[in-house]
Design a protein around this motif. Sequence first.
Motif, short mmCIF file in Angstrom:
data_model
loop_
_atom_site.label_atom_id
_atom_site.label_comp_id
_atom_site.label_asym_id
_atom_site.label_seq_id
_atom_site.Cartn_x
_atom_site.Cartn_y
_atom_site.Cartn_z
N ASN A 253 0.83 -1.21 0.00
CA ASN A 253 0.00 0.00 0.00
C ASN A 253 0.86 1.26 0.00
O ASN A 253 0.91 2.00 -0.98
CB ASN A 253 -1.00 0.01 1.18
N LEU A 254 1.60 1.53 1.07
CA LEU A 254 2.31 2.80 1.20
C LEU A 254 3.37 3.02 0.13
O LEU A 254 3.66 4.16 -0.25
CB LEU A 254 2.94 2.91 2.59
N LEU A 255 3.95 1.95 -0.36
CA LEU A 255 5.00 2.07 -1.37
C LEU A 255 4.52 2.80 -2.61
O LEU A 255 5.29 3.49 -3.28
CB LEU A 255 5.53 0.69 -1.75
N GLU A 256 3.23 2.68 -2.93
CA GLU A 256 2.72 3.28 -4.16
C GLU A 256 2.94 4.79 -4.19
O GLU A 256 3.07 5.39 -5.26
CB GLU A 256 1.23 2.96 -4.31
N ALA A 257 3.00 5.42 -3.02
CA ALA A 257 3.23 6.86 -2.98
C ALA A 257 4.57 7.25 -3.56
O ALA A 257 4.77 8.39 -3.98
CB ALA A 257 3.11 7.37 -1.54
N ALA A 258 5.52 6.30 -3.59
CA ALA A 258 6.82 6.60 -4.18
C ALA A 258 6.72 6.92 -5.65
O ALA A 258 7.60 7.58 -6.22
CB ALA A 258 7.78 5.42 -3.97
N GLY A 259 5.63 6.50 -6.29
CA GLY A 259 5.48 6.75 -7.72
C GLY A 259 5.30 8.21 -8.07
O GLY A 259 5.51 8.60 -9.23
#
Length: 350
Positions: A253-259
């Motif tokens: 979930n949170l990793l997607e913000a890295a995009g």
Amino acid sequence: MSATRAQLDDPALIGRVDPAGFHHLLRALPASAREAWRLGSEWPLPSSLRTPRKVLFAGVGGSAIGGDVVSTLAGVASEIPVQVVRQYEPPPVDEHTLVIASSFSGNTEETLAAYEASREAMRLALTTGGELARRAERDGVPVFTYTWGGPPRTGLGFGVFATLAILSRLGVFHLPPHEAEATIDALEAYTALWAPEAPANEAKRIGHALYDRAALVIAPGALEVTARRWAGEIAENSKHWAFSAGLPEFDHNLLEAAGVGAMPGLGVVLLDSPVTHERNRLRVRETAQLLRDAGTPVEVVELPGRTILETIMLGCALGSWSSYYLALLRGVNPYPIPVMDGLKARLSEG
């Protein structure tokens, strides 16, 4: 204001920023852990306590982190669940439940409420005294008392090792004495490596790396408790924003913000260790690379340790020392917690 790692090798900096000698409390972790293990191993087990079907560890803040460590160990080494309760109301209990009410001062309102709401369970108070000890003695509930001269967050040795010793004796799990003693020996060895007189050490490096950014600390599997400890220590000791997360959940979930690119002012610390699952070790490497590709500063820290307990405790100690050096660089006294104390004062009036 800029800061250099070399400043941390200057004894005068400690004298200016840490006049009360907070670092002495960090140095004392191995000794307090050894004393806690001895006391917990020798404490006469009351007849009211027997092997439970589940354990609830009621506490908050520095009085709860020991329960977090014990709960993590039980999750990989016991069929009896250990759950940490950070609320006024515990989940349902019965005569087969052991509720450990942990409050350093003995006056923590959430813990006192959970204690009172657990009358159908076996209960044990873990405290230095205060109202919790008074109520437990009134109710005929066993009290394990100890003495510690620092704030609750520095009493980790008692929260972990006294609880481990008692629960091992109650059959919640089996922790061989040699494993506890080896962990404490390792704490002694690494404390010497991370102490102020050790120049350019790993804790100083990490503290300096976090100087100008909020910290997101991520750890895999059983080490997630260590990330939580790091975030709490950075916030309390360094007066600096910090958060924690665990793998593999972060990657779902949170990793997607890295995009969308790096968040200004945010740095990530990824903790790693050979004791964690090999797929999580791969996740640490790949997650670090994705975050770096997005422009986020990332520190990957491989924690020492030969067992899960040893790795968790060494990781917690490294986090404490790193937060201490960050506090020195920021020029903030690590000992007092005026904001939290102010909130407690306001709540006492409400």
